[in-house]
Motif scaffolding. Structure first.
Motif, mmCIF file in Angstrom:
data_model
loop_
_atom_site.group_PDB
_atom_site.id
_atom_site.type_symbol
_atom_site.label_atom_id
_atom_site.label_comp_id
_atom_site.label_asym_id
_atom_site.label_seq_id
_atom_site.Cartn_x
_atom_site.Cartn_y
_atom_site.Cartn_z
ATOM 1 N N MET A 148 0.842 -1.191 0.000
ATOM 2 C CA MET A 148 0.000 0.000 0.000
ATOM 3 C C MET A 148 0.877 1.240 0.000
ATOM 4 S SD MET A 148 -3.053 -0.827 2.695
ATOM 5 C CE MET A 148 -1.914 -0.947 4.080
ATOM 6 N N ASP A 195 3.785 -7.026 5.361
ATOM 7 C CA ASP A 195 4.410 -6.528 4.141
ATOM 8 C C ASP A 195 3.788 -5.228 3.642
ATOM 9 O OD1 ASP A 195 5.984 -8.763 4.287
ATOM 10 O OD2 ASP A 195 4.944 -9.876 2.710
ATOM 11 N N GLN A 196 2.548 -4.958 4.038
ATOM 12 C CA GLN A 196 1.882 -3.731 3.622
ATOM 13 C C GLN A 196 2.197 -2.550 4.532
ATOM 14 O OE1 GLN A 196 -2.280 -4.857 3.404
ATOM 15 N NE2 GLN A 196 -2.156 -5.206 1.209
ATOM 16 N N ARG A 256 -10.116 -6.276 4.838
ATOM 17 C CA ARG A 256 -8.893 -6.089 4.041
ATOM 18 C C ARG A 256 -9.050 -4.900 3.095
ATOM 19 N NH1 ARG A 256 -5.611 -10.218 0.049
ATOM 20 N NH2 ARG A 256 -4.969 -11.175 2.020
ATOM 21 N N VAL A 302 0.597 -10.577 4.961
ATOM 22 C CA VAL A 302 0.119 -9.481 4.113
ATOM 23 C C VAL A 302 0.175 -8.160 4.873
ATOM 24 C CG1 VAL A 302 -1.879 -8.545 2.878
ATOM 25 C CG2 VAL A 302 -1.370 -10.997 2.754
ATOM 26 N N GLU A 324 -6.775 -1.476 3.120
ATOM 27 C CA GLU A 324 -6.010 -1.043 1.957
ATOM 28 C C GLU A 324 -6.382 0.366 1.506
ATOM 29 O OE1 GLU A 324 -6.888 -4.108 -0.825
ATOM 30 O OE2 GLU A 324 -5.333 -5.476 -0.055
#
Length: 241
Positions: free
Chosen positions: A1, A95-96, A44, A92, A48
């Motif tokens: 993101m 890593d975002q 999610r 996830v 985001e």
């Protein structure tokens, strides 16, 4: 993101009461847990979208202290869903650039779930793009009671002078002590109540009650509510000159 340009005068901290999963499922002739799974997937998308709108903090109400009153089947299904969600989303989120925290009383939760919660907090501890807080076995009255107990222990032990207890002191004992107060609280599904959620922290928050059920609350609707916040005048008890 990637962070986007913030909405003009947009909220830094948005809190959401994610309501309507069960009714969404029942309208489709499916069991309530089907709706809860759909609602988890929606989280999610909203996560985001936050950096795109300049939202730095997102707090979501996942399971309240009152939700234990639901059927054993639904409660067990929700606990299983939380475990699967954390396992599936951990990498996830890391890593975002999302930092995850959990608030609420963990003592009643099963040990495997608490271990997963601890691990997710640990592996995302250095992230700073978005701070995601999940309220799990959370109730604001319970939070204040637990905070008051900790404060009373410090007073009894001589670590805190009773004369120093004021509205600046108590928040340091709340589950949310490292977070700013929410600017905007959203509740989906058409219900206009706050359900024991962040009562102290939301004293001056703006509220938005939307009719859309949580599984249908997509990024466009979220962006619309966030942008509408920027048009509100927040006076915090003062009068505009």
């Amino acid at each position: 993101m990637k962070p986007g340009p913030p909405c003009r005068n947009g909220p830094s901290h948005v809190a959401i009461i994610m309501d309507g999963n069960g009714r969404w499922a029942q309208a489709r002739g499916r069991p309530r847990l089907y709706g809860h799974n759909a609602g988890a997937r929606r989280v999610r998308e909203i996560v985001e979208t936050c950096p795109e709108l300049g939202v730095k903090y997102l707090t979501v109400f996942a399971f309240s202290t009152e939700n234990w009153k639901r059927t054993q089947t639904e409660v067990a299904g929700l606990m299983s869903l939380f475990r699967r969600y954390i396992t599936r989303e951990a990498r996830v989120l890391r890593d975002q650039g999302v930092r995850v925290r959990f608030i609420g009383d963990r003592l009643r939760l099963d040990k495997k779930l608490v271990t997963l919660m601890d691990e997710l907090e640990e592996i995302t501890a250095n992230n700073d793009l978005l701070h995601l807080t999940v309220a799990l076995n959370y109730g604001s009255r319970d939070e204040v009671a637990r905070a008051t107990q900790r404060l009373a222990r410090d007073v009894a032990a001589g670590r805190l002078n009773p004369d120093d207890v004021n509205e600046e002191t108590l928040p340091k004992y709340l589950d949310t002590y490292v977070l700013p107060d929410p600017d905007l609280v959203i509740r989906t599904s058409g219900e206009a109540r706050i359900s024991n959620f962040l009562l102290w922290q939301s004293a001056y928050a703006e509220y938005e009650f939307v009719d859309t059920l949580w599984p249908d609350f997509n990024r466009d609707l979220f962006a619309r509510v966030v942008r509408a916040y920027g048009r509100r005048e927040r006076r915090f008890g003062a009068v505009t000159a």
